[in-house]
Motif scaffolding. Structure first.
Motif, short mmCIF file in Angstrom:
data_model
loop_
_atom_site.label_atom_id
_atom_site.label_comp_id
_atom_site.label_asym_id
_atom_site.label_seq_id
_atom_site.Cartn_x
_atom_site.Cartn_y
_atom_site.Cartn_z
N CYS A 84 -2.74 -4.80 -2.75
CA CYS A 84 -1.37 -4.43 -2.39
C CYS A 84 -1.12 -4.61 -0.90
CB CYS A 84 -1.07 -3.00 -2.82
SG CYS A 84 -0.85 -2.84 -4.60
N SER A 85 -2.13 -4.40 -0.07
CA SER A 85 -1.99 -4.65 1.37
C SER A 85 -1.72 -6.13 1.62
CB SER A 85 -3.25 -4.23 2.12
OG SER A 85 -3.45 -2.86 2.00
N ILE A 86 -2.44 -6.98 0.92
CA ILE A 86 -2.21 -8.42 1.04
C ILE A 86 -0.80 -8.76 0.57
CG2 ILE A 86 -2.92 -10.68 0.16
CD1 ILE A 86 -5.80 -9.57 0.12
N ALA A 87 -0.38 -8.13 -0.53
CA ALA A 87 0.98 -8.36 -1.03
C ALA A 87 2.01 -7.93 0.01
CB ALA A 87 1.19 -7.62 -2.34
N ASP A 102 4.53 -6.88 14.36
CA ASP A 102 4.53 -5.42 14.22
C ASP A 102 5.16 -5.00 12.88
OD1 ASP A 102 3.41 -5.25 16.72
OD2 ASP A 102 5.31 -4.81 17.75
N ALA A 103 6.24 -5.63 12.52
CA ALA A 103 6.90 -5.31 11.25
C ALA A 103 6.02 -5.71 10.07
CB ALA A 103 8.25 -6.01 11.17
N LEU A 135 0.78 -1.58 5.94
CA LEU A 135 0.46 -0.15 5.86
C LEU A 135 1.30 0.56 4.80
CD1 LEU A 135 -0.03 0.71 9.62
CD2 LEU A 135 -1.78 0.54 7.84
N LEU A 136 2.57 0.18 4.70
CA LEU A 136 3.44 0.79 3.70
C LEU A 136 2.95 0.49 2.29
CD1 LEU A 136 6.11 2.32 3.16
CD2 LEU A 136 7.22 0.09 3.07
N PHE A 137 2.61 -0.77 2.01
CA PHE A 137 2.09 -1.13 0.69
C PHE A 137 0.75 -0.45 0.43
CE2 PHE A 137 4.42 -4.72 -1.43
CZ PHE A 137 5.56 -4.63 -0.66
N LEU A 138 -0.08 -0.32 1.45
CA LEU A 138 -1.38 0.35 1.30
C LEU A 138 -1.19 1.82 0.93
CD1 LEU A 138 -4.50 0.38 1.62
CD2 LEU A 138 -4.10 0.98 4.01
#
Length: 135
Positions: A77-80, A99-100, A106-109
């Motif tokens: 999910c981080s890769i996604a 940065d975004a 981080l949000l997906f993680l």
């Protein structure tokens, strides 16, 4: 992780409840915990009887599934998040910076880790816990 359990029934199935206190071993009246019994297996054919205190552990299959869920799904999910970040930012007519992109990762993680946490707490894992020791 190993847990103590109190064997409450032996027959076609071996049923146990979580072992809370030493008083539970000699209890004859039963309590609300009896309603929350679970089935266990005895692959090493230990000598057990009703009232035995045993140490149980998740089966190898359940441990493998838990490992895959807890490690690979958040990683994927981080890769996604990294790959989908520009597309999501494009929906808001924004260009994406490094940065975004890191924020999307981080949000997906975090979201996937939260989903894994909820799933593993709410759904029982496949397989029966196995007796690893009789106490």
């Amino acid at each position: 992780m190993d847990e103590k359990a109190l064997v409450i029934s032996i027959g076609d199935k071996i049923e146990a409840v979580h072992f809370e206190k030493e008083e539970c071993k000699s209890c004859t009246t039963g309590c609300a915990k009896i309603k929350n019994s679970f089935e266990i297996s005895n692959p090493m054919n230990f000598e057990i009887k009703k009232g035995s205190v045993v140490l149980v552990r998740a089966s190898k299959k359940a441990q493998a599934i838990q490992g895959i869920l807890s490690l690979f799904i958040p990683f994927l999910c981080s890769i996604a998040g990294y790959l989908l970040g520009p597309s999501i930012a494009g929906l808001f007519k924004k260009t994406i910076s490094n940065d975004a992109r890191a924020i999307f990762v981080l949000l997906f993680l975090v979201l996937s880790s939260a989903v894994v946490f909820v799933i593993t707490r709410k759904k029982p894992m496949p397989g029966k816990p196995e007796i690893v020791e009789v106490i």
